[in-house]
Scaffold this motif. Structure first.
Motif, PDB file in Angstrom:
ATOM      1  N   GLN A   1      53.330  46.471  30.658  1.00  0.00           N
ATOM      2  CA  GLN A   1      51.842  46.502  30.677  1.00  0.00           C
ATOM      3  C   GLN A   1      51.364  45.098  31.086  1.00  0.00           C
ATOM      4  OE1 GLN A   1      49.689  48.730  29.451  1.00  0.00           O
ATOM      5  NE2 GLN A   1      51.711  49.801  29.398  1.00  0.00           N
ATOM      6  N   PRO A   2      50.213  44.927  31.919  1.00  0.00           N
ATOM      7  CA  PRO A   2      49.920  43.686  32.582  1.00  0.00           C
ATOM      8  C   PRO A   2      49.824  42.625  31.376  1.00  0.00           C
ATOM      9  CG  PRO A   2      48.309  45.382  33.145  1.00  0.00           C
ATOM     10  CD  PRO A   2      49.155  46.084  32.146  1.00  0.00           C
ATOM     11  N   ALA A   3      50.670  41.527  31.813  1.00  0.00           N
ATOM     12  CA  ALA A   3      50.857  40.358  31.035  1.00  0.00           C
ATOM     13  C   ALA A   3      49.565  39.044  31.448  1.00  0.00           C
ATOM     14  CB  ALA A   3      52.124  39.814  30.917  1.00  0.00           C
ATOM     15  N   PHE A   4      48.755  39.484  32.257  1.00  0.00           N
ATOM     16  CA  PHE A   4      48.097  38.390  32.811  1.00  0.00           C
ATOM     17  C   PHE A   4      46.680  38.212  31.983  1.00  0.00           C
ATOM     18  CE2 PHE A   4      50.272  40.104  36.280  1.00  0.00           C
ATOM     19  CZ  PHE A   4      50.890  38.901  36.775  1.00  0.00           C
ATOM     20  N   ALA A   5      45.949  36.809  31.944  1.00  0.00           N
ATOM     21  CA  ALA A   5      44.884  36.564  31.393  1.00  0.00           C
ATOM     22  C   ALA A   5      43.986  35.820  32.199  1.00  0.00           C
ATOM     23  CB  ALA A   5      45.324  35.738  30.238  1.00  0.00           C
ATOM     24  N   SER A   6      42.547  35.617  31.965  1.00  0.00           N
ATOM     25  CA  SER A   6      41.708  34.916  32.549  1.00  0.00           C
ATOM     26  C   SER A   6      41.750  33.770  32.229  1.00  0.00           C
ATOM     27  CB  SER A   6      40.286  35.659  32.340  1.00  0.00           C
ATOM     28  OG  SER A   6      40.271  37.171  32.698  1.00  0.00           O
ATOM     29  N   ARG A   7      41.436  32.763  33.349  1.00  0.00           N
ATOM     30  CA  ARG A   7      41.355  31.372  33.007  1.00  0.00           C
ATOM     31  C   ARG A   7      39.955  31.040  33.763  1.00  0.00           C
ATOM     32  NH1 ARG A   7      45.165  27.536  31.610  1.00  0.00           N
ATOM     33  NH2 ARG A   7      45.910  29.031  30.550  1.00  0.00           N
ATOM     34  N   GLN A   8      39.135  30.038  33.133  1.00  0.00           N
ATOM     35  CA  GLN A   8      38.155  29.681  33.601  1.00  0.00           C
ATOM     36  C   GLN A   8      38.224  28.216  34.092  1.00  0.00           C
ATOM     37  OE1 GLN A   8      34.963  31.441  33.575  1.00  0.00           O
ATOM     38  NE2 GLN A   8      33.908  29.688  34.815  1.00  0.00           N
ATOM     39  N   THR A   9      37.978  28.142  35.438  1.00  0.00           N
ATOM     40  CA  THR A   9      37.928  26.980  36.033  1.00  0.00           C
ATOM     41  C   THR A   9      36.806  26.485  36.854  1.00  0.00           C
ATOM     42  OG1 THR A   9      39.490  25.206  37.566  1.00  0.00           O
ATOM     43  CG2 THR A   9      39.618  27.843  37.646  1.00  0.00           C
ATOM     44  N   GLY A  10      36.200  25.330  36.601  1.00  0.00           N
ATOM     45  CA  GLY A  10      34.819  25.323  37.190  1.00  0.00           C
ATOM     46  C   GLY A  10      33.843  26.539  37.113  1.00  0.00           C
ATOM     47  N   THR A  11      33.591  26.772  38.212  1.00  0.00           N
ATOM     48  CA  THR A  11      32.640  27.965  38.356  1.00  0.00           C
ATOM     49  C   THR A  11      33.334  29.291  38.402  1.00  0.00           C
ATOM     50  OG1 THR A  11      31.958  27.881  40.574  1.00  0.00           O
ATOM     51  CG2 THR A  11      30.562  26.474  39.009  1.00  0.00           C
ATOM     52  N   ARG A  12      34.772  29.366  38.619  1.00  0.00           N
ATOM     53  CA  ARG A  12      35.413  30.715  38.708  1.00  0.00           C
ATOM     54  C   ARG A  12      36.058  30.997  37.317  1.00  0.00           C
ATOM     55  NH1 ARG A  12      36.635  26.738  42.702  1.00  0.00           N
ATOM     56  NH2 ARG A  12      35.733  27.040  44.710  1.00  0.00           N
ATOM     57  N   THR A  13      36.523  32.218  37.554  1.00  0.00           N
ATOM     58  CA  THR A  13      37.341  32.760  36.501  1.00  0.00           C
ATOM     59  C   THR A  13      38.402  33.441  37.238  1.00  0.00           C
ATOM     60  OG1 THR A  13      35.328  33.359  34.935  1.00  0.00           O
ATOM     61  CG2 THR A  13      37.411  34.518  34.785  1.00  0.00           C
TER      62      THR A  13
ATOM     63  N   THR B   1      44.956  22.015  39.675  1.00  0.00           N
ATOM     64  CA  THR B   1      46.061  22.885  40.387  1.00  0.00           C
ATOM     65  C   THR B   1      45.386  24.365  40.852  1.00  0.00           C
ATOM     66  OG1 THR B   1      47.828  21.644  39.027  1.00  0.00           O
ATOM     67  CG2 THR B   1      48.256  23.570  40.305  1.00  0.00           C
ATOM     68  N   LEU B   2      44.762  25.016  39.920  1.00  0.00           N
ATOM     69  CA  LEU B   2      44.249  26.335  40.205  1.00  0.00           C
ATOM     70  C   LEU B   2      43.023  26.157  41.127  1.00  0.00           C
ATOM     71  CD1 LEU B   2      43.831  27.646  36.410  1.00  0.00           C
ATOM     72  CD2 LEU B   2      45.015  28.751  38.172  1.00  0.00           C
TER      73      LEU B   2
ATOM     74  N   GLN C   1      43.298  23.816  43.669  1.00  0.00           N
ATOM     75  CA  GLN C   1      43.964  23.769  44.917  1.00  0.00           C
ATOM     76  C   GLN C   1      44.550  25.232  45.661  1.00  0.00           C
ATOM     77  OE1 GLN C   1      47.121  20.496  44.788  1.00  0.00           O
ATOM     78  NE2 GLN C   1      46.223  20.156  42.883  1.00  0.00           N
ATOM     79  N   MET C   2      45.032  25.975  44.518  1.00  0.00           N
ATOM     80  CA  MET C   2      45.496  27.230  44.763  1.00  0.00           C
ATOM     81  C   MET C   2      44.318  28.188  45.496  1.00  0.00           C
ATOM     82  SD  MET C   2      48.736  27.124  44.484  1.00  0.00           S
ATOM     83  CE  MET C   2      48.707  25.527  44.905  1.00  0.00           C
ATOM     84  N   HIS C   3      43.181  28.064  44.704  1.00  0.00           N
ATOM     85  CA  HIS C   3      42.350  28.901  45.061  1.00  0.00           C
ATOM     86  C   HIS C   3      41.615  28.255  46.498  1.00  0.00           C
ATOM     87  CE1 HIS C   3      37.859  30.296  45.339  1.00  0.00           C
ATOM     88  NE2 HIS C   3      38.271  31.303  44.725  1.00  0.00           N
ATOM     89  N   ALA C   4      41.546  27.078  46.766  1.00  0.00           N
ATOM     90  CA  ALA C   4      41.128  26.494  48.215  1.00  0.00           C
ATOM     91  C   ALA C   4      41.928  26.927  49.309  1.00  0.00           C
ATOM     92  CB  ALA C   4      41.231  24.851  47.938  1.00  0.00           C
ATOM     93  N   LEU C   5      43.046  27.464  49.291  1.00  0.00           N
ATOM     94  CA  LEU C   5      43.982  28.031  50.225  1.00  0.00           C
ATOM     95  C   LEU C   5      43.504  29.197  50.633  1.00  0.00           C
ATOM     96  CD1 LEU C   5      47.499  26.899  48.834  1.00  0.00           C
ATOM     97  CD2 LEU C   5      46.432  25.870  50.819  1.00  0.00           C
ATOM     98  N   GLY C   6      42.777  29.836  50.078  1.00  0.00           N
ATOM     99  CA  GLY C   6      42.130  31.236  50.109  1.00  0.00           C
ATOM    100  C   GLY C   6      43.055  32.478  50.148  1.00  0.00           C
ATOM    101  N   ILE C   7      44.155  32.096  49.277  1.00  0.00           N
ATOM    102  CA  ILE C   7      44.912  33.231  49.066  1.00  0.00           C
ATOM    103  C   ILE C   7      44.963  33.782  47.626  1.00  0.00           C
ATOM    104  CG2 ILE C   7      46.662  32.106  50.789  1.00  0.00           C
ATOM    105  CD1 ILE C   7      48.069  30.932  48.426  1.00  0.00           C
ATOM    106  N   TYR C   8      43.814  33.443  46.722  1.00  0.00           N
ATOM    107  CA  TYR C   8      43.970  33.807  45.276  1.00  0.00           C
ATOM    108  C   TYR C   8      43.597  35.239  45.271  1.00  0.00           C
ATOM    109  CZ  TYR C   8      45.135  32.141  40.521  1.00  0.00           C
ATOM    110  OH  TYR C   8      45.550  32.120  39.438  1.00  0.00           O
ATOM    111  N   SER C   9      44.238  36.040  44.218  1.00  0.00           N
ATOM    112  CA  SER C   9      44.021  37.332  44.142  1.00  0.00           C
ATOM    113  C   SER C   9      42.469  37.422  43.541  1.00  0.00           C
ATOM    114  CB  SER C   9      44.895  38.118  43.119  1.00  0.00           C
ATOM    115  OG  SER C   9      44.398  39.392  42.726  1.00  0.00           O
ATOM    116  N   THR C  10      41.831  38.756  43.832  1.00  0.00           N
ATOM    117  CA  THR C  10      40.419  38.912  43.377  1.00  0.00           C
ATOM    118  C   THR C  10      40.632  40.102  42.383  1.00  0.00           C
ATOM    119  OG1 THR C  10      39.903  40.346  45.239  1.00  0.00           O
ATOM    120  CG2 THR C  10      39.268  38.176  45.511  1.00  0.00           C
ATOM    121  N   PHE C  11      41.538  40.469  42.062  1.00  0.00           N
ATOM    122  CA  PHE C  11      41.717  41.613  40.933  1.00  0.00           C
ATOM    123  C   PHE C  11      41.773  41.037  39.563  1.00  0.00           C
ATOM    124  CE2 PHE C  11      43.993  43.476  44.627  1.00  0.00           C
ATOM    125  CZ  PHE C  11      43.374  44.595  44.891  1.00  0.00           C
ATOM    126  N   ALA C  12      41.438  41.879  38.708  1.00  0.00           N
ATOM    127  CA  ALA C  12      41.116  41.566  37.436  1.00  0.00           C
ATOM    128  C   ALA C  12      42.572  41.389  36.681  1.00  0.00           C
ATOM    129  CB  ALA C  12      40.220  42.505  36.707  1.00  0.00           C
TER     130      ALA C  12
END
Length: 400
Positions: free
Chosen positions: A30-42, A193-194, A196-207
């Motif tokens: 089962q998916p083991a991922f969670a949501s994390r709020q960082t700044g204005t992004r989830t 750190t999150l 930084q990873m988002h700024a690279l333009g590679i972060y997933s947009t899936f829930a």
């Protein structure tokens, strides 16, 4: 190391979004991922579940000096304790060495100390010793009772754990130690750190519930950051000793055959060559060290972070080394736990050991070139890792 000696994995421990010693080979994960709020992004993240949080809290409060330690260190301690216990090693072993990799090290503590400094201009006296990279290995060594052995730390971005593993292997082969705890730990799920990873333009947009990390699926990029650790109890053992053990023991034995490395100097320090030259070098070196022909590798755990360019380059590298006939079956565990940076190679090796044990792996629930199930017995697995700056590494592990 002479041909009379082997390096065995006597014990192992891991911490990830799949719990302590999580099952990577469950038939219906089962998916083991969670949501994390960082700044204005989830963002989706591979964070450890409640049971692991309780273990972290218990460890932090069990010993006064541990209350100040970074989460990365505590994850490493949890994994190392599991490995030591499974190996049956006694405490206070003067010959025990420790070699731990971490891309970012004490990320949370460093960011907090810096935030405090910006707020009031004061720096705590413990800031420097608690945030140096060597802080990770030294505390693992202390907790394991390694009173006189080496305590080595490594940071080569996402291949850090295999840099640590390779150094441990070198010490063992040279006869400088008989036993080593080696692996990687990372707790990078912090705001900065999150971001930084988002700024690279590679972060997933899936829930989080929709399998957000999808290695081998092509565009769009589906990188997801995770946290975790994996540590292995390595021991140099003669063939005669192993034969005597096998005469009476029924448990599986795992051999770490080799660790290979590859490097490439390219202008983009976040990229890699289109055909993964550093991957090719690392895989060929690992095979050569083990005197292993390519067709003797049954499965390959890819680095495969879910970025289209990175995944494609690694797949081309695999084709260059193994060809298309009798190539190993390609698998990945990042769709289960995310990309844990400096711990990712170690968690991939743990995945490989579970494959060797259970002779299976789960089918990814999305379109990908990853193999849905093994089609032949799995006796030897190659594991890849790579990091920013043009470095790659490969570890070869097999059933004895």
């Amino acid at each position: 190391m002479s041909d009379d000696n082997l390096i065995l994995i006597r014990g192992r421990g891991s911490v990830s979004a799949l719990e302590l010693r999580g099952n990577f080979t469950a038939s219906s994960p089962q998916p083991a991922f969670a949501s994390r709020q960082t700044g204005t992004r989830t963002l989706p993240v591979g964070s450890v579940p409640a049971g692991v949080e309780e273990a972290i809290s218990s460890l932090r409060h069990a010993h006064a000096p541990y209350r100040q330690l970074d989460r990365t260190v505590l994850l490493g301690l949890l994994a190392a304790r599991q490995a030591t216990a499974q190996a049956g090693w006694a405490a206070q072993d003067a010959s025990l060495g420790v070699s731990i990799g971490s891309s970012r090290g004490a990320t949370g503590r460093l960011e907090q100390f810096h935030a405090d400094f910006l707020a009031d201009g004061v720096v705590a006296a413990a800031a420097s010793p608690l945030t140096t990279l060597g802080n990770v290995a030294s505390w693992v060594a202390y907790d394991a009772g390694a009173v006189g052995g080496a305590a080595l730390s490594h940071s080569s971005t996402c291949s850090s754990a295999f840099q640590a593993l390779g150094n441990a292997v070198a010490w063992l082969r040279a006869g400088l130690a008989d036993r080593f705890l080696a692996g990687g730990a990372e707790a990078p799920l912090t705001d900065f750190t999150l971001a930084q990873m988002h700024a690279l333009g590679i972060y997933s947009t899936f829930a989080p519930q929709d399998w957000p990390c999808r290695p081998g699926a092509g565009a769009p990029s589906t990188f997801v950051l995770g946290e975790g650790a994996a540590v292995f109890a390595l021991e140099r053992v003669s063939r005669a000793t192993l034969a005597a053990e096998q005469a009476t023991a029924s448990a599986l034995q795992f051999r770490l055959e080799s660790v290979g490395f590859g490097f490439e100097a390219i202008p983009s320090k976040t990229g890699l060559s289109p055909d993964g030259q550093h991957f090719q070098t690392a895989m060929r070196q690992a095979l050569q060290q083990a005197n292993c022909p390519p067709d003797a590798v049954d499965a390959l755990v890819l680095h495969s972070p879910g970025t289209p360019a990175g995944d494609a380059a690694e797949r081309r590298a695999v084709a260059a080394v193994f060809g298309t006939e009798e190539a190993p079956q390609l698998v990945s565990n990042k769709w289960l736990v995310g990309h844990t940076l400096g711990a990712s190679a170690a968690l991939s090796l743990e995945f490989a050991l579970q494959i060797l044990t259970h002779q299976t792996w789960p089918a990814p629930p999305f379109g990908t070139y990853l193999a849905p199930a093994p089609t032949r017995p799995i006796g030897r697995v190659l594991v890849n890792a790579a990091g920013f700056g043009g470095n790659a590494s490969s570890a070869l592990v097999s059933l004895v």
